[in-house]
Design a protein around this motif. Structure first.
Motif, PDB file in Angstrom:
ATOM      1  N   PRO A 158       5.781   4.545  11.838  1.00  0.00           N
ATOM      2  CA  PRO A 158       7.242   4.378  11.823  1.00  0.00           C
ATOM      3  C   PRO A 158       7.741   3.225  10.965  1.00  0.00           C
ATOM      4  CG  PRO A 158       6.319   3.562  13.875  1.00  0.00           C
ATOM      5  CD  PRO A 158       5.208   4.284  13.174  1.00  0.00           C
ATOM      6  N   ASP A 159       6.883   2.259  10.661  1.00  0.00           N
ATOM      7  CA  ASP A 159       7.322   1.132   9.850  1.00  0.00           C
ATOM      8  C   ASP A 159       7.198   1.388   8.356  1.00  0.00           C
ATOM      9  OD1 ASP A 159       8.008  -0.520  12.023  1.00  0.00           O
ATOM     10  OD2 ASP A 159       5.914  -1.090  12.304  1.00  0.00           O
ATOM     11  N   ALA A 160       6.587   2.498   7.980  1.00  0.00           N
ATOM     12  CA  ALA A 160       6.451   2.840   6.559  1.00  0.00           C
ATOM     13  C   ALA A 160       7.763   3.432   6.050  1.00  0.00           C
ATOM     14  CB  ALA A 160       5.323   3.834   6.354  1.00  0.00           C
ATOM     15  N   ARG A 161       8.102   3.097   4.820  1.00  0.00           N
ATOM     16  CA  ARG A 161       9.248   3.745   4.184  1.00  0.00           C
ATOM     17  C   ARG A 161       8.790   5.105   3.678  1.00  0.00           C
ATOM     18  NH1 ARG A 161      13.206   1.129  -0.488  1.00  0.00           N
ATOM     19  NH2 ARG A 161      14.699   2.857  -0.545  1.00  0.00           N
ATOM     20  N   PHE A 162       9.558   6.125   3.969  1.00  0.00           N
ATOM     21  CA  PHE A 162       9.179   7.497   3.631  1.00  0.00           C
ATOM     22  C   PHE A 162      10.103   8.007   2.538  1.00  0.00           C
ATOM     23  CE2 PHE A 162       8.598  12.055   5.490  1.00  0.00           C
ATOM     24  CZ  PHE A 162       7.651  12.336   4.521  1.00  0.00           C
ATOM     25  N   ILE A 163       9.521   8.409   1.418  1.00  0.00           N
ATOM     26  CA  ILE A 163      10.280   8.923   0.276  1.00  0.00           C
ATOM     27  C   ILE A 163       9.817  10.343  -0.007  1.00  0.00           C
ATOM     28  CG2 ILE A 163      10.834   8.615  -2.170  1.00  0.00           C
ATOM     29  CD1 ILE A 163      10.181   5.619  -1.787  1.00  0.00           C
ATOM     30  N   VAL A 164      10.728  11.278   0.035  1.00  0.00           N
ATOM     31  CA  VAL A 164      10.414  12.690  -0.203  1.00  0.00           C
ATOM     32  C   VAL A 164      10.959  13.091  -1.564  1.00  0.00           C
ATOM     33  CG1 VAL A 164      10.769  15.060   0.588  1.00  0.00           C
ATOM     34  CG2 VAL A 164      10.417  13.214   2.259  1.00  0.00           C
ATOM     35  N   VAL A 165      10.084  13.625  -2.392  1.00  0.00           N
ATOM     36  CA  VAL A 165      10.458  14.097  -3.729  1.00  0.00           C
ATOM     37  C   VAL A 165      10.577  15.614  -3.694  1.00  0.00           C
ATOM     38  CG1 VAL A 165       9.776  14.166  -6.168  1.00  0.00           C
ATOM     39  CG2 VAL A 165       9.180  12.172  -4.747  1.00  0.00           C
ATOM     40  N   GLU A 166      11.626  16.136  -4.320  1.00  0.00           N
ATOM     41  CA  GLU A 166      11.750  17.585  -4.447  1.00  0.00           C
ATOM     42  C   GLU A 166      10.446  18.146  -5.011  1.00  0.00           C
ATOM     43  OE1 GLU A 166      15.437  19.348  -6.131  1.00  0.00           O
ATOM     44  OE2 GLU A 166      14.095  20.112  -7.697  1.00  0.00           O
ATOM     45  N   PRO A 167       9.861  19.176  -4.395  1.00  0.00           N
ATOM     46  CA  PRO A 167       8.587  19.716  -4.874  1.00  0.00           C
ATOM     47  C   PRO A 167       8.630  20.091  -6.357  1.00  0.00           C
ATOM     48  CG  PRO A 167       9.109  20.642  -2.734  1.00  0.00           C
ATOM     49  CD  PRO A 167      10.325  19.869  -3.168  1.00  0.00           C
ATOM     50  N   PHE A 168       7.545  19.795  -7.063  1.00  0.00           N
ATOM     51  CA  PHE A 168       7.464  20.106  -8.485  1.00  0.00           C
ATOM     52  C   PHE A 168       7.398  21.613  -8.724  1.00  0.00           C
ATOM     53  CE2 PHE A 168       5.202  15.861  -8.481  1.00  0.00           C
ATOM     54  CZ  PHE A 168       6.212  15.172  -9.145  1.00  0.00           C
ATOM     55  N   TRP A 169       7.760  22.007  -9.926  1.00  0.00           N
ATOM     56  CA  TRP A 169       7.600  23.385 -10.387  1.00  0.00           C
ATOM     57  C   TRP A 169       7.498  23.342 -11.905  1.00  0.00           C
ATOM     58  CZ3 TRP A 169       6.090  27.516  -7.967  1.00  0.00           C
ATOM     59  CH2 TRP A 169       6.204  28.780  -8.584  1.00  0.00           C
ATOM     60  N   VAL A 198       0.867  -1.178   0.000  1.00  0.00           N
ATOM     61  CA  VAL A 198       0.000   0.000   0.000  1.00  0.00           C
ATOM     62  C   VAL A 198       0.906   1.230   0.000  1.00  0.00           C
ATOM     63  CG1 VAL A 198      -1.738   1.306   1.276  1.00  0.00           C
ATOM     64  CG2 VAL A 198      -1.839  -1.207   1.224  1.00  0.00           C
ATOM     65  N   VAL A 199       0.728   2.082  -1.002  1.00  0.00           N
ATOM     66  CA  VAL A 199       1.586   3.256  -1.151  1.00  0.00           C
ATOM     67  C   VAL A 199       0.718   4.508  -1.169  1.00  0.00           C
ATOM     68  CG1 VAL A 199       3.313   4.414  -2.579  1.00  0.00           C
ATOM     69  CG2 VAL A 199       3.288   1.911  -2.416  1.00  0.00           C
ATOM     70  N   ALA A 200       1.014   5.436  -0.256  1.00  0.00           N
ATOM     71  CA  ALA A 200       0.243   6.674  -0.132  1.00  0.00           C
ATOM     72  C   ALA A 200       1.029   7.841  -0.731  1.00  0.00           C
ATOM     73  CB  ALA A 200      -0.069   6.957   1.336  1.00  0.00           C
ATOM     74  N   PHE A 201       0.325   8.695  -1.456  1.00  0.00           N
ATOM     75  CA  PHE A 201       0.931   9.855  -2.103  1.00  0.00           C
ATOM     76  C   PHE A 201       0.431  11.125  -1.418  1.00  0.00           C
ATOM     77  CE2 PHE A 201       1.111   6.463  -5.158  1.00  0.00           C
ATOM     78  CZ  PHE A 201       2.330   6.638  -5.801  1.00  0.00           C
ATOM     79  N   TYR A 202       1.385  11.950  -1.004  1.00  0.00           N
ATOM     80  CA  TYR A 202       1.090  13.173  -0.256  1.00  0.00           C
ATOM     81  C   TYR A 202       1.478  14.360  -1.128  1.00  0.00           C
ATOM     82  CZ  TYR A 202       1.530  16.617   3.553  1.00  0.00           C
ATOM     83  OH  TYR A 202       1.411  17.727   4.361  1.00  0.00           O
ATOM     84  N   GLY A 203       0.477  14.995  -1.757  1.00  0.00           N
ATOM     85  CA  GLY A 203       0.841  16.065  -2.662  1.00  0.00           C
ATOM     86  C   GLY A 203      -0.297  17.006  -3.004  1.00  0.00           C
ATOM     87  N   ASP A 204      -0.061  17.780  -4.064  1.00  0.00           N
ATOM     88  CA  ASP A 204      -0.985  18.821  -4.493  1.00  0.00           C
ATOM     89  C   ASP A 204      -1.549  18.478  -5.866  1.00  0.00           C
ATOM     90  OD1 ASP A 204       1.246  19.494  -6.205  1.00  0.00           O
ATOM     91  OD2 ASP A 204       2.093  20.595  -4.524  1.00  0.00           O
ATOM     92  N   VAL A 231       5.229   5.921   1.928  1.00  0.00           N
ATOM     93  CA  VAL A 231       4.644   7.250   1.735  1.00  0.00           C
ATOM     94  C   VAL A 231       5.562   8.020   0.792  1.00  0.00           C
ATOM     95  CG1 VAL A 231       3.978   9.440   2.798  1.00  0.00           C
ATOM     96  CG2 VAL A 231       3.582   7.288   4.024  1.00  0.00           C
ATOM     97  N   ILE A 232       4.976   8.593  -0.256  1.00  0.00           N
ATOM     98  CA  ILE A 232       5.741   9.407  -1.203  1.00  0.00           C
ATOM     99  C   ILE A 232       5.202  10.831  -1.141  1.00  0.00           C
ATOM    100  CG2 ILE A 232       6.350   9.788  -3.623  1.00  0.00           C
ATOM    101  CD1 ILE A 232       6.147   6.790  -4.073  1.00  0.00           C
ATOM    102  N   SER A 233       6.041  11.768  -0.711  1.00  0.00           N
ATOM    103  CA  SER A 233       5.641  13.169  -0.578  1.00  0.00           C
ATOM    104  C   SER A 233       6.185  13.992  -1.736  1.00  0.00           C
ATOM    105  CB  SER A 233       6.164  13.749   0.739  1.00  0.00           C
ATOM    106  OG  SER A 233       5.964  15.163   0.778  1.00  0.00           O
ATOM    107  N   THR A 234       5.306  14.796  -2.355  1.00  0.00           N
ATOM    108  CA  THR A 234       5.724  15.758  -3.375  1.00  0.00           C
ATOM    109  C   THR A 234       5.282  17.174  -3.008  1.00  0.00           C
ATOM    110  OG1 THR A 234       3.684  15.464  -4.659  1.00  0.00           O
ATOM    111  CG2 THR A 234       5.518  13.983  -5.179  1.00  0.00           C
ATOM    112  N   MET A 235       4.825  17.359  -1.795  1.00  0.00           N
ATOM    113  CA  MET A 235       4.222  18.617  -1.350  1.00  0.00           C
ATOM    114  C   MET A 235       5.231  19.770  -1.364  1.00  0.00           C
ATOM    115  SD  MET A 235       1.212  19.677  -0.330  1.00  0.00           S
ATOM    116  CE  MET A 235       0.294  18.361   0.482  1.00  0.00           C
ATOM    117  N   GLY A 236       4.703  20.988  -1.588  1.00  0.00           N
ATOM    118  CA  GLY A 236       5.542  22.173  -1.441  1.00  0.00           C
ATOM    119  C   GLY A 236       5.334  23.254  -2.480  1.00  0.00           C
ATOM    120  N   LEU A 237       4.843  22.908  -3.663  1.00  0.00           N
ATOM    121  CA  LEU A 237       4.731  23.876  -4.752  1.00  0.00           C
ATOM    122  C   LEU A 237       3.870  25.077  -4.372  1.00  0.00           C
ATOM    123  CD1 LEU A 237       3.946  23.001  -8.462  1.00  0.00           C
ATOM    124  CD2 LEU A 237       2.591  24.696  -7.268  1.00  0.00           C
TER     125      LEU A 237
END
Length: 253
Positions: free
Chosen positions: A172-183, A71-77, A137-143
């Motif tokens: 805490p058991d989830a792997r957390f991947i942060v992506v540089e915010p898109f532009w 299960v992979v969750a995407f955190y973004g805009d 969890v894959i985060s792309t938030m920030g733009l």
């Protein structure tokens, strides 16, 4: 955080996330690059502003080493919500999920930032993601936070750290991947790189993996933008999916 798969908890969390967000309505508050697209006659129905698309299921799923799909969750805009894609199945997050045979949880919302429009909706998507008990969890938030800079700089910095620490401590058991915010705009204010630096530092603080360079992926490719807007079209989402797959492969995924 360690990578750990879960089946029942992940599936229940996915259903919970969809149920919680099914009633969310679009808001008039918009970010600087979140205009709604107008479909041409006979084209597939586009993703509506603020709506939460339904992930496209992958036929004949293949189990991973533990016998469970991740299960992979995407955190973004808007970019991760799928703005600009003709249908949800062509947004980059769903393309990547299909490539990896993941169960996608994507409550991303157009116009959202770490601070921007954060109190606009009744449900915070961090809560939704935590409730889904994802494996990744894959985060792309920030733009969108660029539109509240520099006046809310301290708040943006603090919110980035707070959100990332929530993911680190509450799942805490989830792997957390942060992506540089898109532009994607031709103009690149100084705030873009300032927010990127805060995101990268906060990712390091919680031990997250980091994917650099995403703010430049759309550079020099006007053909990858939706007509009259700053969002990727179907070809743009496909390009982002290819770049994301390549970056994830370097992380062993």
């Amino acid at each position: 955080m360690k990578h750990l798969t879960r089946s029942v908890a992940g599936a229940v969390g996915l259903l919970l996330a969809a149920a919680m967000l099914s009633g969310c309505a679009p808001s008039a508050a918009q970010s600087m690059i979140d205009p709604a697209a107008t479909p041409s006659a006979g084209s597939p129905a586009p993703l509506s502003e603020g709506a939460v698309p339904t992930p496209v299921p992958t036929p004949a799923p293949t189990a991973d080493a533990t016998g469970q799909r991740q299960v992979v969750a995407f955190y973004g805009d808007s970019f991760t919500h799928g703005q600009g894609a003709s249908v949800s199945g062509k947004r980059w997050s769903t393309l990547v999920s299909d490539d990896h045979d993941w169960i996608e949880v994507n409550p991303s919302i157009s116009g959202l930032g770490f601070v921007k429009n954060r109190t606009r909706d009744a449900i915070d998507i961090v809560d939704t993601i935590v409730a889904a008990h994802p494996d990744i969890v894959i985060s792309t938030m920030g733009l969108n936070d660029n539109s509240v800079m520099p006046g809310s700089a301290a708040d943006v910095h603090a919110a980035i750290e707070a959100d990332f620490h929530r993911f680190a401590t509450e799942i805490p058991d989830a792997r957390f991947i942060v992506v540089e915010p898109f532009w994607s705009n031709q103009d690149r204010p100084a705030s873009v790189d300032r927010i990127i630096a805060w995101v990268k530092a906060a990712a390091s603080e919680v031990g997250a993996d980091y994917i650099p360079g995403a703010s430049h992926w759309m550079d020099g490719h006007p053909e990858l933008h939706e007509a009259g807007g700053g969002h990727p079209n179907d070809a743009g989402h496909a390009m982002i999916a290819r770049r994301m797959d390549a970056a994830l492969a370097k992380l062993g995924l």
